[in-house]
Design an enzyme around this catalytic site. Structure first.
Site, short mmCIF file in Angstrom:
data_model
loop_
_atom_site.label_atom_id
_atom_site.label_comp_id
_atom_site.label_asym_id
_atom_site.label_seq_id
_atom_site.Cartn_x
_atom_site.Cartn_y
_atom_site.Cartn_z
N GLY A 8 0.81 -1.21 0.00
CA GLY A 8 0.00 0.00 0.00
C GLY A 8 0.84 1.25 0.00
O GLY A 8 0.56 2.20 0.75
N SER A 10 1.49 3.55 -2.43
CA SER A 10 1.30 4.56 -3.47
C SER A 10 0.70 5.87 -2.97
O SER A 10 0.80 6.89 -3.66
CB SER A 10 0.44 4.00 -4.60
OG SER A 10 -0.87 3.71 -4.14
N ARG A 11 0.09 5.87 -1.79
CA ARG A 11 -0.57 7.10 -1.34
C ARG A 11 -0.71 7.09 0.17
O ARG A 11 -0.46 6.09 0.84
CB ARG A 11 -1.96 7.23 -1.98
CG ARG A 11 -2.90 6.09 -1.62
CD ARG A 11 -4.26 6.25 -2.26
NE ARG A 11 -5.18 5.19 -1.86
CZ ARG A 11 -6.48 5.20 -2.15
NH1 ARG A 11 -7.00 6.19 -2.84
NH2 ARG A 11 -7.25 4.21 -1.74
N THR A 33 -1.90 -1.70 -6.16
CA THR A 33 -2.75 -2.46 -7.09
C THR A 33 -2.40 -2.12 -8.53
O THR A 33 -2.30 -3.00 -9.39
CB THR A 33 -4.23 -2.15 -6.81
OG1 THR A 33 -4.53 -2.48 -5.45
CG2 THR A 33 -5.14 -2.97 -7.72
N ASN A 72 0.71 -2.65 5.21
CA ASN A 72 -0.02 -1.38 5.26
C ASN A 72 -1.21 -1.32 4.30
O ASN A 72 -2.09 -0.49 4.48
CB ASN A 72 0.94 -0.22 4.95
CG ASN A 72 0.23 1.10 4.79
OD1 ASN A 72 -0.29 1.65 5.75
ND2 ASN A 72 0.20 1.62 3.56
N SER A 128 -5.74 -0.53 12.97
CA SER A 128 -6.66 0.60 13.09
C SER A 128 -7.27 0.65 14.48
O SER A 128 -7.44 -0.40 15.12
CB SER A 128 -7.79 0.48 12.06
OG SER A 128 -8.80 1.44 12.28
N TYR A 142 -14.41 -4.01 7.97
CA TYR A 142 -13.14 -3.31 8.19
C TYR A 142 -12.68 -3.52 9.63
O TYR A 142 -11.52 -3.87 9.89
CB TYR A 142 -13.31 -1.82 7.90
CG TYR A 142 -12.02 -1.04 8.08
CD1 TYR A 142 -11.03 -1.08 7.10
CD2 TYR A 142 -11.80 -0.27 9.21
CE1 TYR A 142 -9.84 -0.38 7.26
CE2 TYR A 142 -10.62 0.43 9.39
CZ TYR A 142 -9.64 0.37 8.41
OH TYR A 142 -8.47 1.07 8.58
N ALA A 143 -13.59 -3.32 10.58
CA ALA A 143 -13.23 -3.50 11.99
C ALA A 143 -12.80 -4.94 12.26
O ALA A 143 -11.81 -5.19 12.98
CB ALA A 143 -14.41 -3.12 12.88
N ALA A 144 -13.52 -5.89 11.69
CA ALA A 144 -13.18 -7.31 11.90
C ALA A 144 -11.81 -7.64 11.33
O ALA A 144 -11.02 -8.37 11.94
CB ALA A 144 -14.25 -8.20 11.27
#
Length: 236
Positions: A8, A10-11, A33, A72, A128, A142-144
């Site tokens: 991850g 690229s940004r 990606t 990341n 997170s 997302y949380a899981a």
């Protein structure tokens, strides 16, 4: 020279971390990606074999040695429960594969790489705040995924510390990145800041400094630690 595989890259947090690590003299092999950068490997984690191909491409670019893995890459798309069953399940599976399964595959490759070489290594997991306190009704997945990443991180730390293989986790809250921008707006924009005692969201460079510290400087006794960076919006 320390060789680092950073997903991850690229940004946002990933791009800031890449700059910070390179400023310290590390050789950073990035992942995105889609990319046209020579120092970044294109890899779509929705494909089951992508982490395997990425790992071997990164090894080739680093001369056969990777010292640090930074997990990341992340997907943060809403998935309302009102969707059809198949739409909801597809979105769940995509998030899990990108956020957790790919990170697990790469972590496994890294651990085995260091064991085979008889050397030490480090993994940095960018999880997170959601992994601790949950997220919105549209972001169960997302949380899981981030909760799973934290459990995996602790398992790795406990299992391999005796071999000099260290694991660290970072749990940002809201961060000023393109990925979080739409979510911030959907949750009320500036009104959301009322839940953050610091009064602002984190900057990508702040999280990058934590990644840099864990990747290069953190003492071995810190393995298994999780570093919060959420402006005191969630205090454990």
């Amino acid at each position: 020279m320390t060789s680092i595989l950073l997903t991850g890259s690229s940004r946002g947090i990933g791009a800031a971390a890449k700059s910070a690590l390179e400023a310290r003299g590390a050789k950073v092999i990035g992942q995105a990606t889609r990319t046209d950068r020579e120092d970044t490997v294109p890899s779509n984690f929705c494909e089951p074999n992508a982490p395997h191909e990425l790992w071997h491409a990164a090894l080739a670019r680093s001369g056969g040695k990777i010292d640090v893995l930074v997990n990341n890459a992340g997907l943060f798309d809403p998935n309302p429960i009102e969707r059809s069953d198949i739409e909801w399940l597809d979105a769940w599976e995509d998030t899990m594969r990108i956020n957790l399964t790919a990170a697990a595959q790469l972590s496994r490759f890294a651990v085995r790489h260091w064991q085979e070489r008889g050397c030490t290594g480090r993994i940095v997991h960018v999880a997170s705040r959601a992994g601790h306190r949950g997220d919105s009704p549209a972001h169960w997945q997302y949380a899981a995924s981030k909760g799973g990443m934290l459990a995996m991180h602790k398992s790795i730390a406990r299992a391999y510390a005796c071999e000099g293989i260290l694991s660290f986790a970072i749990t940002p809250g809201f961060t000023d990145t393109a990925m979080a921008g739409d979510y911030l707006e959907s949750r009320g924009g500036p009104g959301l800041l009322a839940d953050i005692p610091l009064g602002r969201v984190a900057e990508p460079e702040e999280i990058a400094r934590l990644i840099e510290f864990c990747a290069l400087d953190a003492p071995a006794s810190m393995t298994g630690a999780t570093l919060d960076a959420n402006g005191a919006s969630y205090v454990r």
